[in-house]
Scaffold this motif. Structure first.
Motif, PDB file in Angstrom:
ATOM      1  N   LEU A 194       0.383  -0.683   0.269  1.00 16.64           N
ATOM      2  CA  LEU A 194       0.038  -0.171   0.040  1.00 16.64           C
ATOM      3  C   LEU A 194       0.797   1.288  -0.428  1.00 16.64           C
ATOM      4  O   LEU A 194       0.740   2.049  -0.698  1.00 16.64           O
ATOM      5  N   PHE A 195       2.054   1.557   0.976  1.00 13.76           N
ATOM      6  CA  PHE A 195       2.437   2.700   0.795  1.00 13.76           C
ATOM      7  C   PHE A 195       3.612   2.906  -0.492  1.00 13.76           C
ATOM      8  O   PHE A 195       3.633   3.904  -0.765  1.00 13.76           O
ATOM      9  N   SER A 196       3.915   1.284  -0.068  1.00 15.85           N
ATOM     10  CA  SER A 196       5.188   1.690  -2.204  1.00 15.85           C
ATOM     11  C   SER A 196       4.587   2.086  -3.039  1.00 15.85           C
ATOM     12  O   SER A 196       4.745   2.796  -4.123  1.00 15.85           O
ATOM     13  N   THR A 197       3.515   1.631  -2.981  1.00 14.80           N
ATOM     14  CA  THR A 197       2.280   2.197  -4.531  1.00 14.80           C
ATOM     15  C   THR A 197       1.757   2.908  -4.851  1.00 14.80           C
ATOM     16  O   THR A 197       1.048   3.808  -5.845  1.00 14.80           O
ATOM     17  N   THR A 198       1.312   3.424  -3.368  1.00 12.60           N
ATOM     18  CA  THR A 198       0.162   4.988  -3.725  1.00 12.60           C
ATOM     19  C   THR A 198       0.523   6.111  -3.352  1.00 12.60           C
ATOM     20  O   THR A 198       1.991   6.490  -3.061  1.00 12.60           O
ATOM     21  N   ASP A 206     -12.406   8.053   2.097  1.00 12.61           N
ATOM     22  CA  ASP A 206     -12.242   9.112   1.174  1.00 12.61           C
ATOM     23  C   ASP A 206     -13.580  10.537   1.929  1.00 12.61           C
ATOM     24  O   ASP A 206     -14.462  10.399   2.101  1.00 12.61           O
ATOM     25  N   ASP A 207     -12.283  11.183   3.051  1.00 12.52           N
ATOM     26  CA  ASP A 207     -13.328  12.118   3.828  1.00 12.52           C
ATOM     27  C   ASP A 207     -13.033  13.109   3.619  1.00 12.52           C
ATOM     28  O   ASP A 207     -11.261  13.195   4.856  1.00 12.52           O
ATOM     29  N   GLU A 208     -13.448  14.244   3.690  1.00 11.66           N
ATOM     30  CA  GLU A 208     -13.240  15.665   2.980  1.00 11.66           C
ATOM     31  C   GLU A 208     -13.387  16.639   3.761  1.00 11.66           C
ATOM     32  O   GLU A 208     -13.067  17.289   4.052  1.00 11.66           O
ATOM     33  N   ARG A 209     -13.869  16.247   5.237  1.00 15.44           N
ATOM     34  CA  ARG A 209     -13.409  16.873   6.360  1.00 15.44           C
ATOM     35  C   ARG A 209     -12.086  17.143   6.550  1.00 15.44           C
ATOM     36  O   ARG A 209     -11.781  17.866   7.299  1.00 15.44           O
ATOM     37  N   PHE A 210     -11.464  15.573   6.296  1.00 19.37           N
ATOM     38  CA  PHE A 210      -9.880  16.061   7.235  1.00 19.37           C
ATOM     39  C   PHE A 210      -8.528  16.103   5.997  1.00 19.37           C
ATOM     40  O   PHE A 210      -9.192  15.038   4.363  1.00 19.37           O
ATOM     41  N   GLU A 211      -7.575  16.939   5.812  1.00 13.34           N
ATOM     42  CA  GLU A 211      -7.091  17.489   4.913  1.00 13.34           C
ATOM     43  C   GLU A 211      -5.370  16.699   5.703  1.00 13.34           C
ATOM     44  O   GLU A 211      -4.543  17.273   4.873  1.00 13.34           O
ATOM     45  N   ASP A 212      -5.477  15.747   6.134  1.00 12.45           N
ATOM     46  CA  ASP A 212      -4.114  15.501   6.626  1.00 12.45           C
ATOM     47  C   ASP A 212      -3.761  14.451   5.687  1.00 12.45           C
ATOM     48  O   ASP A 212      -4.250  14.242   4.200  1.00 12.45           O
ATOM     49  N   PRO A 213      -1.995  14.602   6.065  1.00 15.20           N
ATOM     50  CA  PRO A 213      -1.365  13.440   4.633  1.00 15.20           C
ATOM     51  C   PRO A 213      -2.124  12.533   4.967  1.00 15.20           C
ATOM     52  O   PRO A 213      -1.953  11.761   3.349  1.00 15.20           O
ATOM     53  N   MET A 214      -2.987  11.539   5.025  1.00 17.55           N
ATOM     54  CA  MET A 214      -3.342  10.589   5.489  1.00 17.55           C
ATOM     55  C   MET A 214      -4.568  10.205   6.068  1.00 17.55           C
ATOM     56  O   MET A 214      -4.546  11.005   7.490  1.00 17.55           O
ATOM     57  N   VAL A 215      -5.687  10.166   5.524  1.00 23.81           N
ATOM     58  CA  VAL A 215      -7.162  10.052   6.453  1.00 23.81           C
ATOM     59  C   VAL A 215      -7.350   8.185   6.600  1.00 23.81           C
ATOM     60  O   VAL A 215      -7.521   7.481   5.595  1.00 23.81           O
ATOM     61  N   LEU A 216      -7.355   7.819   7.897  1.00 25.01           N
ATOM     62  CA  LEU A 216      -8.042   6.332   7.896  1.00 25.01           C
ATOM     63  C   LEU A 216      -9.376   7.033   9.153  1.00 25.01           C
ATOM     64  O   LEU A 216      -8.546   7.438  10.070  1.00 25.01           O
ATOM     65  N   SER A 228      -4.088  10.976  11.984  1.00 24.31           N
ATOM     66  CA  SER A 228      -3.801  12.589  11.455  1.00 24.31           C
ATOM     67  C   SER A 228      -3.019  13.417  12.453  1.00 24.31           C
ATOM     68  O   SER A 228      -2.141  14.734  11.842  1.00 24.31           O
ATOM     69  N   ALA A 229      -2.408  12.356  12.927  1.00 23.88           N
ATOM     70  CA  ALA A 229      -0.561  12.870  13.517  1.00 23.88           C
ATOM     71  C   ALA A 229       0.643  12.647  12.931  1.00 23.88           C
ATOM     72  O   ALA A 229       1.629  13.214  12.974  1.00 23.88           O
ATOM     73  N   VAL A 230      -0.083  12.183  11.500  1.00 27.64           N
ATOM     74  CA  VAL A 230       1.043  11.302  10.408  1.00 27.64           C
ATOM     75  C   VAL A 230       1.454  12.806   9.516  1.00 27.64           C
ATOM     76  O   VAL A 230       0.781  13.213   9.063  1.00 27.64           O
ATOM     77  N   SER A 231       2.980  13.098   9.998  1.00 31.91           N
ATOM     78  CA  SER A 231       3.157  14.545   8.835  1.00 31.91           C
ATOM     79  C   SER A 231       3.914  13.965   8.018  1.00 31.91           C
ATOM     80  O   SER A 231       4.097  11.779   7.295  1.00 31.91           O
ATOM     81  N   LEU A 235       4.773  10.286   6.529  1.00 32.80           N
ATOM     82  CA  LEU A 235       4.041   9.154   5.137  1.00 32.80           C
ATOM     83  C   LEU A 235       5.491   8.619   4.153  1.00 32.80           C
ATOM     84  O   LEU A 235       5.527   7.855   3.789  1.00 32.80           O
ATOM     85  N   SER A 236       6.031  10.311   3.547  1.00 37.67           N
ATOM     86  CA  SER A 236       6.899   9.697   2.812  1.00 37.67           C
ATOM     87  C   SER A 236       7.833   8.571   3.404  1.00 37.67           C
ATOM     88  O   SER A 236       8.561   7.668   2.354  1.00 37.67           O
ATOM     89  N   ARG A 237       8.450   8.771   4.568  1.00 38.80           N
ATOM     90  CA  ARG A 237       9.705   8.214   5.147  1.00 38.80           C
ATOM     91  C   ARG A 237       8.671   7.026   4.669  1.00 38.80           C
ATOM     92  O   ARG A 237       9.874   5.783   4.210  1.00 38.80           O
TER      93      ARG A 237
END
Lengths: 437, 437
Positions: A194-198, A206-216, A228-231, A235-237
């Protein structure tokens, strides 16, 4: 092929540790309930954290919430909470997060006893304590033993890569987020795929209320983004690490005892200054945001004086260390004062004003705008910091310690210090680069 | 109050000069016609320029066009034109603009004899020669003697401010533009009020075809913007000067013999280098665009190497001098290589590539992007220029002279040189600042 069972044997708690955790946690909840009954305190002890969910790693700790009825006054609740904590942990010390709490240990197991309120009255939102209980139940329902081991693999991988933990020190992936990822994607390697291909923001939901880099979205609380805490950087790392592992799997990605590399300090032709400040006794979640503010203030000052900052690093040891690297060793001699456009009524005022003042050149025109150059006193980065840091807020606690700031010059440092190790070994993720070489 | 008549007495040609111009111009046209008749050349001499329009300043020159029928071959036309020029001006020298021409003098009057074609066949557009004739007729029809003196005042003012002349050396206001401004606005002070009160592009005629800073449509050719040469900077300079004069009128604004100020050279803490190149024998309109290209190439190189250019100046003397001032004396030690975003397929390639290469730090992440730092060889500005100027075109003629580039360091210069005078006296307009002080 990676020998996952060997890794699990290394980092999963053994039977003996599990037994110990079980008896200690039983003691803690029983004893806490007794105290509450005995003292007529309307509060319940709740065991939370990864042990309660069966996804804990070896040498983990225990977290006990003391959940108070909401009608207690805050001061009373805190006082009672601390007294319960001290009773449970005679060797415990008080620390401070949202509320004060007691941290100690029993038989080598680190334990936090944290008082909190049961419910947020008047809010429809689920309380943090209730939510934590629901998390524990949800994870235990959804994951069998084998899947819990997949969670452990993911946690070890993330720890080794430096992205495990939602707290301000890391802004990475929480344990609960790891658990939900395994629940969604089945196993460790699927999560890495998942992380390597996205690409772009990782919107698992897909929830538009959240603008964080990662949403679950939290399955037990649809108003909450678990990630929400994931910077962006965490995420890139994680994405880079996942790509590297899948490209060339290696057990080194699970080696938490890996020795920190000792990078070669070398002259980069730049100006490296290390600003240190007294370390207040605070939890990471209170301290780190202030350290980031301190670093940001230093970088802003360097920008303001056109010192061309190019690197930075932080470390928390006996003191707080912030390293700032700039291209320039001294500030600019010429300041270019930007005047009004020529075709405005105040252009003449600007000219008249400057003709009576000391200046190096001008007023002169570039295009339609007037400028004046003056020669300024040149300052070193440390002079800039010491004479200007008072203008910046660097957090409630650090603000009071500005007078403890000390400066070290890279070129005068003998021996190793950790903030320099961090600076010179800065890589896509701590030391793992060398694995692919 | 300004004594305009005194200014006019100073800069208007006197009776004696007018007599001399009259007899010389009569001689030139008569003699040129004779030669053409005698040699069967199908061409007509045409006297053009400010003398023909009666708006000339003292010590002006004469321009004689030799307008050839269009069916001459270009080489033949040029050869015949030069032979007529040499006949008219025995002491004349050949110069080169659009075509070669002869420049000389008679009785102290500078004279250019310029061959050109009469008509551009196949083009509906009016030819330059025809247009010039129409200009002369138009101006003489519209302006009486008093108004022509207003033109002279405007020209003197613009000369003193440094914005007179449409040629590439100045990119300012042509004589014809001055004449049209007086025709439109009646007198000198009205024209200054126009410049001092308007903002933004000066669209005296609103014609969307032209995007120049100033637009005034030629009354004899509606497809032409008479102000097309006026640069934004010349317009702004004229606006500032107009504001200053109207704010505090002074005859110094008409003093063309004003001594150039001798500014104090001083250490600005910056790196000042003067690049000189051999001066080819060309007219200003051919030479100056190449000098600007040279300056631009030097500034671009300084930008490319992050030397932080902050000032420049040019001068044409025995050689062409271009002064470039940068904040830095030496280029950066650290080069930051920008890699791909972490979430792309080539992020791993970037990491693998760099792990086998010498580097100072990285690959590391900032946000979602990978970077690598390398330590670079540091270069002085002159090293940068001498090893890179070959990559830039600096014009047809200067390109061939790149091997003549020499470098002088400000700190090693003894005595005064004009490009430094210009640099240090750079003001909104040459030396006039001091007037308002």
């Amino acid at each position: 092929m990676i020998d996952y069972s060997a890794i699990l044997n290394r980092y999963r708690p053994d039977e003996q540790e599990l037994q110990k955790l079980k008896s200690i946690s039983e003691y803690l909840t029983t004893r806490a309930s007794e105290i509450c009954r005995h003292k007529n305190i309307r509060a319940d002890p709740v065991l939370v954290g990864s042990y309660a969910k069966g996804t804990n790693l070896k040498d983990g700790d225990l977290d006990l919430f003391i959940a108070f009825d909401r009608d207690y006054e805050e001061k009373i609740m805190e006082k009672l909470g601390l007294s319960i904590g001290h009773d449970l942990l005679p060797n415990g010390k008080e620390k401070y997060a949202e509320h004060p709490y007691v941290s100690g240990e029993i038989d080598g197991i680190k334990i936090d006893v944290v008082p909190c309120f049961k419910m947020e009255f008047g809010q429809k939102k689920i309380s943090a304590v209730d939510r934590t209980l629901l998390h524990t139940r949800y994870v235990n329902e959804k994951l069998d033993g084998a899947s819990k081991d997949q969670v452990r693999l993911l946690k070890v991988f993330m720890k080794s890569v430096g992205v495990y933990g939602a707290e301000a020190r890391t802004y990475g992936f929480s344990g609960y987020l790891c658990e939900l990822l395994i629940i969604r994607y089945g196993n460790f390697e699927n999560v890495l795929r998942l992380f390597s291909t996205t690409r772009g923001r990782l919107k698992i939901d897909d929830d538009e209320r959240f603008e964080d880099p990662m949403v679950l979205i939290d399955p037990v609380d649809p108003d909450r983004n678990v990630a929400s805490a994931v910077s962006l950087e965490s995420l890139s790392r994680m994405r880079i690490a996942s790509k590297m592992f899948l490209d060339n799997p290696s057990e080194s990605f699970f080696d938490l005892e890996r020795k920190p590399i000792k990078p070669k300090y070398h002259d980069r032709g730049t100006c490296i200054r290390i600003y240190s400040i007294e370390k207040p006794d605070l939890t990471d979640d209170v301290l780190y945001p202030q350290i980031y503010k301190f670093k940001l203030a230093l970088l802003r000052l360097m920008e303001e004086y056109n010192m061309e900052p190019v690197g930075s690093a932080i470390d928390v040891a006996d003191r707080i260390y912030v390293l700032i690297e700039t291209r320039k060793f001294i500030s600019d001699s010429i300041r270019i004062h930007v005047g009004p456009p020529a075709d405005t009524s105040n252009s003449i005022d600007f000219i008249k004003k400057w003709l009576t003042r000391e200046r190096s050149r001008g007023p002169y025109l570039v295009g339609n705008r007037l400028y004046v150059d003056t020669v300024e006193e040149r300052k070193t980065p440390e002079e800039i910091v010491l004479s200007n840091i008072s203008k910046y807020s660097i957090g409630k606690n650090l603000d009071k310690l500005k007078n403890t700031i000390k400066v070290q010059k890279f070129e005068e440092i003998k021996g190793r210090i950790r903030v320099l190790d961090r600076f010179f070994s800065e890589e896509a993720f701590g030391g793992l680069n060398s694995l692919s070489a």
